[in-house]
Design an enzyme around this catalytic site. Structure first.
Site: not given
Ligand code: ADP
Ligand code: MG
Ligand code: ZN
Length: 505
Positions: A124, A341, A344
């Site tokens: 949004p 992150e 990873h």
């Protein structure tokens, strides 16, 4: 408002009639003492309101349909693409449509299949409505904006007739942009029986396939959850063009802030660059309201310009009131995402060097993940056991990194997808490919044995990830720092971290 008048009117009439009936039966006039006359009169008096009631029943439905068109916002908007900062890629895809709306014949003469439906998806406040309006503005055609939720009513068929009325109006205008906000209200995957929604969806689909090639009408729809939409909506000839509208990056945030600061006097000590740096994960709408809030703070203290202090105050209010990312935890959440992150990315670079990493980012994607590290897996037919274990370790590295960063007690829910992925892989290894940990192979075994083997693979993957992270702690820390600073890192940044901060013992 208008829609309620016929209903209120008939209700009033009915009450009046009933009242007169009551009065009539109580104070029976002398001359009607005759039994037959009385019955006849009563019948007459009851039938009039009944008749009224029956005829007025259709009224509200008709009223609602016309009511739907009063919901639509029409007219040619004054918004232009220049009002949209950032979102360059999305705007580029929309730019093609301008010509088509203006001169549909140019395309249809050549037999070109023209895009009819474009789906904008993203969080949004990322500017989907703004861009749709700007498209109509650029093409110089009326803009019909409706909300999907307004087409799902209690009465079966009302939504469908509203859809038809809307398209009729657009056709009358000749060329137009129709914008369906929150299309998921109509276009959710069909799971349970909902006749009304189904009819509305069908009406929409049939209106869209009823376009003739000479029509300059384009339907744009917006959603923040593309994965929940019914496949029927996404088929060719419908919303077959999909445009992701991501949250703005650092440099894009600066551009958006500049657009909205145009009419606001800022004091010399304000650096929009700094504001942009502090507002990771803010949408365009949130940036706009941050500046607005700051202007209000400045006005309250009767200042003539907006100072850094006003902006800081506004920022505190904004962060406090934010539902996602979560209020006071906003900064911590951002750091945790970066650590996750970075985990990873580091493991991918170390364990799967042949999978070329492209980038790692802490900006959420439109598909619900908090961040992502994109790796392109090499095309191949077979995977070796060792490599599959590496994939499990890479998937679990996010969670392991979080543990290192903030301890076992502060784990986030952000690893749900990772865990699912790792568990799915472990299951296939055991059940499909007969791969057992510890070098043995097995084909026939019990449920308990299978589960045990899968758990062992997961444990091994987890230990591999944790060990790698510990041995490459400085590189991982540096990656986390860089991610917090720049938000998105390319392949070179990741590899440089590894060479600059070599492995420890
Ligand atoms: P969405 O439809 O994606 O929820 P909107 O288009 O309604 O978002 O955005 C709301 C407001 O936020 C816009 O009217 C505008 O003021 C501001 N905004 C959002 N994105 C941008 C952008 N890329 N550039 C400039 N302003 C933006
Ligand atoms: Mg919107
Ligand atoms: Zn993850």
């Amino acid at each position: 408002m208008q829609t309620h008048r016929p209903r209120a009117f008939s209700a009033l009439l009915m009450t009046l009639m009933l009242l007169s009936m009551l009065l009539f039966s109580i104070f029976r006039p002398a001359e009607t003492s005759d039994q037959l006359t009385r019955i006849l009169l009563t019948l007459l008096l009851t039938s009039i309101p009944l008749l009224f009631f029956l005829t007025s029943r259709r009224e509200p439905a008709r009223g609602f349909v016309t009511g739907a068109s009063s919901l639509t916002e029409c007219g040619v908007p004054s918004t232009r693409f220049a009002d949209v900062a950032a979102n360059d890629e999305a705007l580029e895809s929309l730019r093609d449509l301008i010509d088509f709306i203006k001169e549909p014949e140019k395309f249809s003469h050549l037999g070109a299949r023209i895009p009819r439906g474009v789906l904008l998806y993203g969080m949004p406040g990322t500017g989907k409505t703004l861009m749709a309006r700007a498209l109509a503005g650029e093409a110089g055609v009326p803009f019909f904006a409706v909300n999907g939720a307004d087409f799902v009513e209690m009465y079966v068929g009302v939504g469908a007739s509203r859809v038809r009325a809307l398209f009729q109006k657009a056709r009358k205008a000749g060329r137009a942009v129709i914008f369906f906000d929150e299309i998921d209200a109509i276009g959710k995957k069909r799971t349970n029986q909902n006749d009304e929604r189904e009819q509305t969806l069908n009406a929409l689909l049939s209106e869209m396939s009823g376009f003739r090639d000479g029509d300059g009408i384009v339907v744009l729809a917006a959603t923040n959850r593309v994965d929940t939409l019914d496949d029927a909506l996404l088929r060719p000839g419908r919303f077959d063009r999909r445009i992701e509208v991501p949250l703005p990056s650092l440099s894009e945030r600066l551009k958006i802030l500049e657009v909205h600061a145009r009419n606001k006097p800022l004091s010399a000590d304000v650096s929009l660059q700094d504001v942009a740096a502090e507002t990771a994960l803010f949408s365009g709408a949130r940036l706009e309201s941050l500046l607005n809030e700051a202007a209000i703070v400045a006005a309250k203290r009767s200042g003539t310009v907006i100072s850094q202090d006003d902006l800081d105050k506004a920022m505190d209010t904004m962060l406090f009131g934010m539902d996602r990312p979560g209020g006071l935890n906003y900064r911590q959440e951002k750091e945790q995402t970066a650590a996750h992150e970075a985990g990873h990315a580091l493991l991918t670079a170390l364990l799967l060097p042949e999978s070329a990493i492209r980038k790692v980012s802490i900006i959420p994607t439109g598909k619900g993940a908090a961040g992502y590290s994109m790796a392109i897996p090499p095309e191949k037919l077979f995977y070796q056991k060792r490599e599959l274990l590496s994939h499990i370790a890479v998937a679990l590295a996010g969670r392991e990194a979080e543990k290192l960063y903030s301890g076992d007690d502060n784990l986030s829910t952000g690893a749900a997808n990772d865990i699912e992925k790792a568990a799915g892989l472990a299951q296939r290894m055991v059940c499909e490919w007969g791969m057992m940990p510890g070098g043995t192979e097995a084909y026939l075994f019990s449920q308990a044995q299978r589960e045990n083997a899968q758990q062992q693979w997961l444990d091994m993957g987890q230990q591999l990830a944790a060990g790698m992270l510990r041995r490459h702690m400085p590189a991982w820390q540096q990656l986390t720092r860089l991610l917090l600073e720049k938000e998105t890192l390319g392949k070179e940044d990741i590899l440089r971290c590894l060479t600059d901060f070599p492995r420890q013992q």
